[in-house]
Every structure is written in structure tokens, then in C-alpha cells.
Design a protein around this motif. Structure first.
Motif, PDB file in Angstrom:
ATOM      1  N   PRO A 446     -68.653 -12.312 -21.945  1.00 53.16           N
ATOM      2  CA  PRO A 446     -68.848 -12.718 -20.560  1.00 53.16           C
ATOM      3  C   PRO A 446     -67.601 -12.633 -19.703  1.00 53.16           C
ATOM      4  O   PRO A 446     -67.679 -12.770 -18.484  1.00 53.16           O
ATOM      5  CB  PRO A 446     -69.312 -14.172 -20.684  1.00 53.16           C
ATOM      6  CG  PRO A 446     -68.697 -14.635 -21.959  1.00 53.16           C
ATOM      7  CD  PRO A 446     -68.706 -13.451 -22.880  1.00 53.16           C
ATOM      8  N   LEU A 447     -66.432 -12.395 -20.331  1.00 57.67           N
ATOM      9  CA  LEU A 447     -65.190 -12.322 -19.576  1.00 57.67           C
ATOM     10  C   LEU A 447     -64.697 -10.893 -19.415  1.00 57.67           C
ATOM     11  O   LEU A 447     -63.573 -10.670 -18.978  1.00 57.67           O
ATOM     12  CB  LEU A 447     -64.109 -13.162 -20.268  1.00 57.67           C
ATOM     13  CG  LEU A 447     -64.429 -14.650 -20.414  1.00 57.67           C
ATOM     14  CD1 LEU A 447     -63.297 -15.372 -21.125  1.00 57.67           C
ATOM     15  CD2 LEU A 447     -64.703 -15.286 -19.072  1.00 57.67           C
ATOM     16  N   ALA A 448     -65.550  -9.926 -19.784  1.00 54.89           N
ATOM     17  CA  ALA A 448     -65.170  -8.527 -19.629  1.00 54.89           C
ATOM     18  C   ALA A 448     -65.690  -7.990 -18.300  1.00 54.89           C
ATOM     19  O   ALA A 448     -66.674  -8.485 -17.752  1.00 54.89           O
ATOM     20  CB  ALA A 448     -65.737  -7.696 -20.785  1.00 54.89           C
ATOM     21  N   GLU A 449     -65.021  -6.985 -17.805  1.00 56.84           N
ATOM     22  CA  GLU A 449     -65.467  -6.287 -16.591  1.00 56.84           C
ATOM     23  C   GLU A 449     -64.751  -4.948 -16.530  1.00 56.84           C
ATOM     24  O   GLU A 449     -63.780  -4.734 -17.251  1.00 56.84           O
ATOM     25  CB  GLU A 449     -65.203  -7.127 -15.341  1.00 56.84           C
ATOM     26  CG  GLU A 449     -63.757  -7.395 -15.064  1.00 56.84           C
ATOM     27  CD  GLU A 449     -63.295  -6.678 -13.796  1.00 56.84           C
ATOM     28  OE1 GLU A 449     -64.125  -6.225 -13.013  1.00 56.84           O
ATOM     29  OE2 GLU A 449     -62.085  -6.575 -13.627  1.00 56.84           O
ATOM     30  N   PRO A 450     -65.259  -3.997 -15.744  1.00 56.00           N
ATOM     31  CA  PRO A 450     -64.671  -2.648 -15.745  1.00 56.00           C
ATOM     32  C   PRO A 450     -63.169  -2.618 -15.493  1.00 56.00           C
ATOM     33  O   PRO A 450     -62.468  -1.773 -16.038  1.00 56.00           O
ATOM     34  CB  PRO A 450     -65.437  -1.936 -14.622  1.00 56.00           C
ATOM     35  CG  PRO A 450     -66.753  -2.624 -14.569  1.00 56.00           C
ATOM     36  CD  PRO A 450     -66.460  -4.067 -14.888  1.00 56.00           C
ATOM     37  N   GLY A 451     -62.665  -3.543 -14.667  1.00 59.36           N
ATOM     38  CA  GLY A 451     -61.245  -3.542 -14.387  1.00 59.36           C
ATOM     39  C   GLY A 451     -60.408  -3.985 -15.559  1.00 59.36           C
ATOM     40  O   GLY A 451     -59.290  -3.507 -15.762  1.00 59.36           O
ATOM     41  N   MET A 452     -60.931  -4.904 -16.383  1.00 53.03           N
ATOM     42  CA  MET A 452     -60.144  -5.466 -17.471  1.00 53.03           C
ATOM     43  C   MET A 452     -60.271  -4.685 -18.775  1.00 53.03           C
ATOM     44  O   MET A 452     -59.561  -4.978 -19.731  1.00 53.03           O
ATOM     45  CB  MET A 452     -60.542  -6.928 -17.703  1.00 53.03           C
ATOM     46  CG  MET A 452     -60.100  -7.838 -16.587  1.00 53.03           C
ATOM     47  SD  MET A 452     -60.384  -9.562 -16.974  1.00 53.03           S
ATOM     48  CE  MET A 452     -59.787 -10.312 -15.468  1.00 53.03           C
ATOM     49  N   ILE A 453     -61.164  -3.721 -18.831  1.00 56.50           N
ATOM     50  CA  ILE A 453     -61.245  -2.904 -20.032  1.00 56.50           C
ATOM     51  C   ILE A 453     -60.869  -1.460 -19.737  1.00 56.50           C
ATOM     52  O   ILE A 453     -61.233  -0.554 -20.478  1.00 56.50           O
ATOM     53  CB  ILE A 453     -62.639  -2.987 -20.689  1.00 56.50           C
ATOM     54  CG1 ILE A 453     -63.703  -2.456 -19.744  1.00 56.50           C
ATOM     55  CG2 ILE A 453     -62.961  -4.379 -21.141  1.00 56.50           C
ATOM     56  CD1 ILE A 453     -65.056  -2.315 -20.418  1.00 56.50           C
ATOM     57  N   GLY A 454     -60.131  -1.257 -18.669  1.00 58.84           N
ATOM     58  CA  GLY A 454     -59.505   0.026 -18.444  1.00 58.84           C
ATOM     59  C   GLY A 454     -60.271   1.030 -17.618  1.00 58.84           C
ATOM     60  O   GLY A 454     -59.726   2.076 -17.272  1.00 58.84           O
ATOM     61  N   VAL A 455     -61.539   0.756 -17.279  1.00 58.48           N
ATOM     62  CA  VAL A 455     -62.339   1.759 -16.570  1.00 58.48           C
ATOM     63  C   VAL A 455     -61.824   1.962 -15.148  1.00 58.48           C
ATOM     64  O   VAL A 455     -61.639   3.093 -14.686  1.00 58.48           O
ATOM     65  CB  VAL A 455     -63.826   1.357 -16.559  1.00 58.48           C
ATOM     66  CG1 VAL A 455     -64.649   2.393 -15.815  1.00 58.48           C
ATOM     67  CG2 VAL A 455     -64.335   1.215 -17.985  1.00 58.48           C
ATOM     68  N   VAL A 456     -61.600   0.861 -14.430  1.00 59.24           N
ATOM     69  CA  VAL A 456     -61.090   0.977 -13.067  1.00 59.24           C
ATOM     70  C   VAL A 456     -59.695   1.599 -13.068  1.00 59.24           C
ATOM     71  O   VAL A 456     -59.370   2.438 -12.210  1.00 59.24           O
ATOM     72  CB  VAL A 456     -61.077  -0.406 -12.385  1.00 59.24           C
ATOM     73  CG1 VAL A 456     -60.375  -0.336 -11.036  1.00 59.24           C
ATOM     74  CG2 VAL A 456     -62.495  -0.924 -12.204  1.00 59.24           C
ATOM     75  N   GLY A 457     -58.870   1.204 -14.037  1.00 57.59           N
ATOM     76  CA  GLY A 457     -57.540   1.803 -14.134  1.00 57.59           C
ATOM     77  C   GLY A 457     -57.606   3.301 -14.386  1.00 57.59           C
ATOM     78  O   GLY A 457     -56.832   4.078 -13.810  1.00 57.59           O
ATOM     79  N   GLY A 458     -58.525   3.736 -15.259  1.00 60.19           N
ATOM     80  CA  GLY A 458     -58.689   5.165 -15.505  1.00 60.19           C
ATOM     81  C   GLY A 458     -59.144   5.905 -14.272  1.00 60.19           C
ATOM     82  O   GLY A 458     -58.658   7.011 -13.979  1.00 60.19           O
ATOM     83  N   ALA A 459     -60.092   5.322 -13.524  1.00 59.57           N
ATOM     84  CA  ALA A 459     -60.543   5.947 -12.288  1.00 59.57           C
ATOM     85  C   ALA A 459     -59.403   6.029 -11.274  1.00 59.57           C
ATOM     86  O   ALA A 459     -59.227   7.053 -10.593  1.00 59.57           O
ATOM     87  CB  ALA A 459     -61.719   5.162 -11.705  1.00 59.57           C
ATOM     88  N   GLY A 460     -58.626   4.952 -11.172  1.00 57.82           N
ATOM     89  CA  GLY A 460     -57.478   4.962 -10.259  1.00 57.82           C
ATOM     90  C   GLY A 460     -56.452   6.007 -10.647  1.00 57.82           C
ATOM     91  O   GLY A 460     -55.888   6.697  -9.787  1.00 57.82           O
ATOM     92  N   LEU A 461     -56.204   6.158 -11.957  1.00 65.44           N
ATOM     93  CA  LEU A 461     -55.244   7.159 -12.423  1.00 65.44           C
ATOM     94  C   LEU A 461     -55.725   8.566 -12.079  1.00 65.44           C
ATOM     95  O   LEU A 461     -54.938   9.408 -11.617  1.00 65.44           O
ATOM     96  CB  LEU A 461     -55.038   7.015 -13.931  1.00 65.44           C
ATOM     97  CG  LEU A 461     -54.161   8.068 -14.595  1.00 65.44           C
ATOM     98  CD1 LEU A 461     -52.763   8.052 -14.013  1.00 65.44           C
ATOM     99  CD2 LEU A 461     -54.111   7.837 -16.105  1.00 65.44           C
ATOM    100  N   GLY A 462     -57.018   8.831 -12.297  1.00 70.55           N
ATOM    101  CA  GLY A 462     -57.544  10.152 -11.968  1.00 70.55           C
ATOM    102  C   GLY A 462     -57.417  10.461 -10.494  1.00 70.55           C
ATOM    103  O   GLY A 462     -57.035  11.580 -10.099  1.00 70.55           O
TER     104      GLY A 462
END
Length: 692
Positions: A446-462
Motif C-alpha cells: 500500500p506504500l508503493a507508487e510509480p514514483g517510488m519504484i522508479g517508473v516516474v524517474g525512468g520516464a523523466g530520464l527518457g
């Protein structure tokens, strides 16, 4: 006689291995220092350095070494040692192997304090700046430890609490960097940690301070040994637990603050160095005692930071190394180390109950429809208010005239730019909220979200890779690169988590490492590109709706339209996947295929939102939690409620960012982080209270 002398070989072997390890580290540091002194923009080789050592160097070579290379070398040794000791002590007092100045948000708190001093033009001597950094770091560490506890069982909670607090503090720091760009010039790259020094002044001031703090911790070594074994055992032997813990934390934060003041926030050295030392305790008896652990952690920290700086200047050259923060390299190496550590760590597979689960599990159909009606009206009202408010106030009649083509040129110009911005905020909020709900269900955390498991960071990097690498990049190329980055990040996280035993806790830890690595690479790209890209990338990374047109809405609208039928069809599978692996398998649900499809939907939603509006944090966490608290955990009700709440949150944040400082503007992503972080802190506090 043989019985009396039998233990002696064991003691000799123990001290022999400690001496061998110490000798090896000393030789490694000497060799690394020698190579480090030969690296630089001036034409000095090893022979010139040797001549200088023996007093035969020329005046020019002596000036280069003493004024430029020697300060950088000493900074690497002092900062690495300070962070290594700080991490070792923080791991002991929290009884958590992942505690460090990074995961306790000490670096983020100290960075914010130093940036605030620079932004508001407060002039302080070096010790005064250290005191400011110390206060900021200590406050952040106190909050994180208060949320995570010191029982040694909250590994994931510590990382999540530290990440949330750090994200909030970094968001405030970015606000100051944007609003006071002239006063804080150079602090963006410094925020990743730079060893570049202006003479030996800082070394002379902070070096003795670090030495005194390390000596004081060595005095506490015996008490720290007892606390690490167990509080009850230490208390029976007369150790004042609270006093020793507070003193140790204060000294560790002081070391981290000194390191931040001298070189900026250097990532992951405080985590990797003591973790490596503790891993060596199985082959080096006696290393677990703090009288040995503290100096060896200092030596390992110095070796890691020195090696990272040597590696940086070897790969990209000494000239470019002046621009690239050394902390980028340490963060990348530390992220890899964290992923490996998370894969091999013994982590329970038990699923944590969502903090808000069950609060409204029995909501009636009438009440659910009433909630949807109220939220829909709230979204419509907020959207209208967002269209009317801004640097120029409008009336409802202006909207009517604009929609019928009868508005004047000024009103038409304002609404032509404002309406797409409001629509972008609504669509991005809904997409991120749905993505967060999917990640929480599939990961069963319940404490996971796209930003905290790297998805948003990966999108930002791309996206940043295209922004900084391609001049005049088009919107669709930006969208594709963001989607590709999100997909790659998700693939890395879940592949690593699956090979190590797919548990929600391991997923979060690996995701944190990928997130940190992506942020370091973003900093690397920005610092190596055109200086004008810094403000542009910072604004985009903050999640800004500025300049959005109706064309920018197409990816988010398409993603929502494509995903909605899938979610409607798989709402029951989502409920089952959120429980465990066995129940859906028994009921005939293809677990692997369903998980892959749902995660693909989450990646599609996240990538589209990041491409359309930039990086937004906490939306994918806060909206599903709030929805679960209102309508319960059934996804047929949770998903539409979360989408409306996400749209509402981002629209409010965007409107506040446009109106509070009008005509100045703050990116919506920074506002969502500032708004969402307190809610997340409350969730963690409530979760810990329920666990107790």
C-alpha cells in the motif's frame, strides 16, 4: 596447558585478519591518492608529483598541487570517512542495515538548509553554514526515525519514510532554486555532491571537526556494541539507551552536515561503506565491534569516494569532471549495490495491510454513488475556478463567450492558454492515480507508487535525455522517450525483484535504487549539456503545465481510453491479485500474464502523464489511499474514486502554483510533493501505530 593456550591461535588469527584488512585498505588509499594527484587539467604527471614530494618540484607544479589537487584529494578522504562513520552509527542506533544519511533524509535536509541560506542572502562563515546544515539534517533524521522506529524491523518503512521526506525537502529546494536562480546559481549540480574546493580553507576548518566527532564516537564504541546486541541487555548493564542514542545520532548528523558543507550531498557512500564492512564481519572476526567497525567504515568510505572520483576523471576526462558532480558516480554505484543488497537480503513475504483498508469496506451503493457525485461536482468546480483564476481574473460570462466564439482577443488569448493547462492537470492526475492504484495492487504494497519504484524517474530520464540531447525536440518524440524510459525502469525493477523472490518489500527497495540512479543520470545529463537547459529541465522535472496545448493532451487521453476497458474487465482479478498469489491461481486467474498486463497499463498511464505534464510525485500514492479510506478496497469502486481524487489534487496544485505568486509560477509537481508529503507522513505514522 594445551587447554589454556588453545584460544590464543584464534585471537592471533582474528587480529591478523584485522591487520591484513587494515593494511590492504591503507595501501589502496595510498595508491588511489597517488593516482588522484596525477589527474587534472594541468600537465603534471607522476614524476612531477614525486619531485614535489621530495622537494624538487617547480613553483608552478607546487601551486597546482597545493591549491587545486590536494584540496580535492583531502576533501574526498574527509567526506568519505565522515559519511562512512555516520552511516555505520545510524545503522547501529536504528538497528537497520539500510539506514544512512541518504535514507534518513539527512542530506536532503542539510541541502535545503544551505540552499535557503543562499537564497535569502544570509551571510554566514563556514562554521555557521555547518551549523545550518546540521540543524536541517538533524530535523529530517528525527522525523524519519520517529516514523520508521528503531526496532530493526521497519526496513521498508525506513526507506519509504526517508524517501517521502527527502522528496518533500528536495521539492522545496527546487522551488528555491527556481525562484532565486541568481542567488543559488551552481547549487543544482552541488546538490549531487562536488569535491571541487577553493583552496584549503574548508579542509582546515572542517577536518578537525570531523576528527573530534569520530573520536567521540570511538569513546561510545562499547556502549554502541551493547545497544546493537539488544536494548534490554544494554539496559541491564547500566547503559542509558536514550542518552547514548541521541548523542550518537547527533554526532552522526554532525558528520553528515560537515560533509554536505564541504562537498554537497554525496549519495550512498554512507550506506555502502558500513554495509560492506558489516558483510566482511563473517570473514574478519572482531570487525563487528565498533572500535574496529568505525575506523574501517571510515577507510571504506574514503576509498569508495576517492575511487569514484578517480573513475569519473578517468572516463570523461579532467576538464568535464570539473562540471560533473562526483556524487553522480557514487549514487550510480550505490544504487547498484542497493539493488544487489535488496535481492539477497532476508525479507519477509508477508503482505502489509493497507493503512486505510477496511475503514469503509461496507460502503453502501447509495453512499458510493453520493461520493462519486460529490467528487465529480468538486472536480468541475475546481476546474472552473482554475480557468477563472490566474494572473488575470475572468468571469463565467467570459467562458461562455469564448466557447461560442464571441470573446475579445485578450480573453481569447488567456483562455486559449489556460484551458489546455487545466485539462492537462486533470488528465495527468487521473492517469497517475490509476497507475498508482495498479502498482499498489500488483505489488501488494500500500506504500508503493510509480514514483517510488522508479517508473516516474525512468520516464523523466527518457524525456530529459531527449530535451538535452536533441535541439528543438518535438512533442511526440518527447512522449515516446518518456514512455520508453518508464517501460525500461519497470522492466529492470520487476526483473530484479522476481529473480530475488518477488515480494512487495523487495520491489520497493529495488525501485528506490532505480529511482536514485535515474535522478543521478538526469543530473549528469543536465550538467553536461547547455547551461540554459538547467532551468528548462528543472521546470519540466517539476511537473509544469506551462505552455500546454490541446495537442499535449492527446497521449494522456488515449492512454486513459485504452486502459479504461482493460480495468473494467479486470476489476475482479485486481481484487484477487491484491490478496496473494495462491487465491487467484486456484480460481483460474493467470497470475503472471495478468500482472504483466496490469503493469503495462500502469507504465502506459505513467509515461503518458510524464510526457504530458512532467514529473509529478505523491499523486499515485495519495489518491488511491484516500479513495480506499472513503469507499473501501474493491477496485470497481476504488479506481474511479482514485481517478477523480488524482485529478482534483493536481488541478488544485497547479492552480495554487499559478496564483500564489502570480505573475510568477511554481510547477505543479513541486506543489503536489509539498501537499502530498504531509499526508504520506501521516499514513506512515498511522501504519506504525497500527503495527504497535
Amino acid at each position: 596447558m594445551d587447554t589454556l593456550t588453545r584460544p590464543r591461535p584464534l585471537a592471533v588469527r582474528r587480529h591478523g585478519r584485522l591487520a591484513l584488512l587494515g593494511t590492504g585498505l591503507a595501501v589502496l588509499l595510498l595508491l588511489g591518492s597517488a593516482v588522484h594527484l596525477t589527474q587534472g587539467t594541468a600537465n603534471l604527471d607522476a614524476l612531477d608529483v614525486l619531485r614535489l614530494v621530495f622537494g624538487r618540484g617547480t613553483g608552478g607544479s607546487a601551486a597546482v598541487v597545493v591549491e587545486s589537487r590536494l584540496p580535492r584529494l583531502l576533501a574526498a578522504l574527509i567526506v568519505g570517512a565522515a559519511l562512512g562513520v555516520a552511516g555505520a552509527v545510524l545503522q547501529t542506533v536504528s538497528r537497520n542495515v539500510l539506514a544512512s544519511p541518504d535514507t534518513l533524509a539527512v542530506n536532503a535536509g542539510a541541502h535545503l538548509a544551505v540552499t535557503a541560506v543562499a537564497a535569502f542572502g544570509v551571510s554566514l562563515p563556514l562554521l555557521g553554514a555547518t551549523g545550518v546544515a546540521f540543524a536541517g539534517g538533524l530535523a529530517a533524521a528525527a522525523v524519519v526515525l520517529g516514523l520508521a522506529g528503531t526496532s530493526g524491523t521497519g526496513i521498508v518503512r525506513l526507506v519509504l519514510a526517508g524517501t517521502a521526506i527527502a522528496l518533500a525537502l528536495i521539492s522545496v529546494t527546487q522551488v528555491l532554486l527556481l525562484l532565486y536562480s541568481q542567488e543559488t546559481r551552481g547549487l543544482f549540480a552541488w546538490g549531487e555532491g562536488s569535491l571541487e574546493q577553493n583552496g584549503l580553507g574548508g579542509i582546515r576548518t572542517l577536518g578537525p571537526l570531523v576528527g573530534v566527532a569520530v573520536a567521540a564516537l570511538l569513546v561510545l564504541a562499547r556502549r554502541l556494541d551493547l545497544i546493537h546486541l539488544g536494548e534490554d541487555h544494554a539496559r541491564t548493564l547500566g547503559v542509558h539507551i536514550g542518552r547514548v542514542r541521541f548523542t550518537a545520532i547527533a554526532l552522526a548528523v554532525l558528520l553528515a552536515a560537515a560533509a554536505v558543507t564541504l562537498a554537497g550531498p554525496i549519495g550512498f557512500v554512507g550506506l555502502a561503506a558500513p554495509a560492506l564492512a558489516r558483510l566482511l564481519t563473517s570473514v574478519v572476526p572482531g570487525l563487528h565491534r565498533h572500535a574496529a567497525l568505525i575506523p574501517f567504515s571510515a577507510a571504506l568510505g574514503a576509498a569508495l569516494l576517492l575511487g569514484a572520483d578517480v573513475l569519473l576523471r578517468t572516463i570523461i576526462g579532467s576538464q568535464h569532471a570539473l562540471e560533473v558532480p562526483t556524487g553522480v558516480v557514487t549514487t550510480l554505484l550505490g544504487a547498484v549495490f542497493l539493488v544487489l543488497l535488496a535481492r539477497t537480503a532476508r525479507i519477509t513475504a508477508a503482505t502489509a495491510e493497507p493503512p486505510a483498508a477496511g475503514v469503509r469496506s461496507g460502503v453502501s451503493v447509495f453512499r458510493y454513488r453520493a461520493v462519486l457525485t460529490v467528487l465529480t461536482l468538486a472536480v468541475i468546480g475546481v476546474a472552473l475556478g482554475a480557468v477563472l483564476l490566474g494572473d488575470m481574473k475572468l468571469l463565467l460570462g467570459d467562458i461562455v463567450n469564448w466557447s461560442t466564439g464571441q470573446a475579445g482577443p485578450i480573453v481569447s488569448g488567456v483562455l486559449d492558454t489556460r484551458v489546455p493547462r487545466v485539462a492537462a492537470a486533470l488528465l495527468a492526475g487521473a492517469a497517475l492515480a490509476l497507475g498508482g492504484a495498479l502498482v499498489q495492487a500488483v505489488a501488494r504494497n500500500p506504500l508503493a507508487e510509480p514514483g517510488m519504484i522508479g517508473v516516474v524517474g525512468g520516464a523523466g530520464l527518457g524525456a530529459v535525455a531527449v530535451i538535452t540531447g536533441v535541439s528543438g525536440v518535438g512533442f511526440w518524440a518527447l512522449t515516446g522517450s518518456a514512455g520508453l524510459g518508464a517501460a525500461l525502469a519497470m522492466a529492470v525493477v520487476f526483473a530484479a525483484a522476481a529473480r530475488g523472490g518477488f515480494t512487495s518489500e523487495r520491489l520497493v527497495l529495488i525501485g528506490f535504487g532505480v529511482h536514485a540512479a535515474s535522478q543521478a543520470l538526469v543530473t549528469l545529463l543536465i550538467t553536461l549539456s547547455d547551461p540554459w537547459n538547467e532551468t528548462k529541465a528543472l521546470t519540466w522535472l517539476g511537473g509544469s503545465t506551462y505552455g500546454r496545448t490541446f495537442t499535449h493532451l492527446v497521449p494522456m487521453a488515449l492512454a486513459l481510453l485504452l486502459v479504461a476497458p482493460v480495468l473494467i474487465r479486470m476489476r475482479t482479478e485486481l481484487d484477487l491479485l491484491a490478496l496473494d498469489d495462491e487465491t487467484p491461481r486456484v480460481l483460474g486467474v493467470p497470475v503472471a500474464r495478468s500482472r504483466l498486463l496490469l503493469l503495462s497499463c500502469a507504465v502506459l498511464l505513467t509515461g503518458a502523464a510524464v510526457a504530458g505534464i512532467g514529473v509529478l510525485t505523491f499523486v499515485g500514492l495519495v489518491a488511491p489511499h484516500a479513495a480506499r479510506a472513503i469507499v473501501g478496497g474493491r477496485h470497481s469502486r476504488l479506481l474511479p474514486t482514485a481517478a477523480l481524487l488524482g485529478a482534483l489534487l493536481v488541478c488544485v496544485a497547479d492552480t495554487a502554483g499559478r496564483t500564489v505568486l502570480a505573475p510568477g509560477q511554481l510547477p505543479a509537481g513541486l506543489m503536489t510533493a509539498i501537499i502530498g508529503a504531509p499526508y504520506f507522513v501521516w499514513l506512515l505514522y498511522r501504519h506504525r501505530s497500527k503495527t504497535r
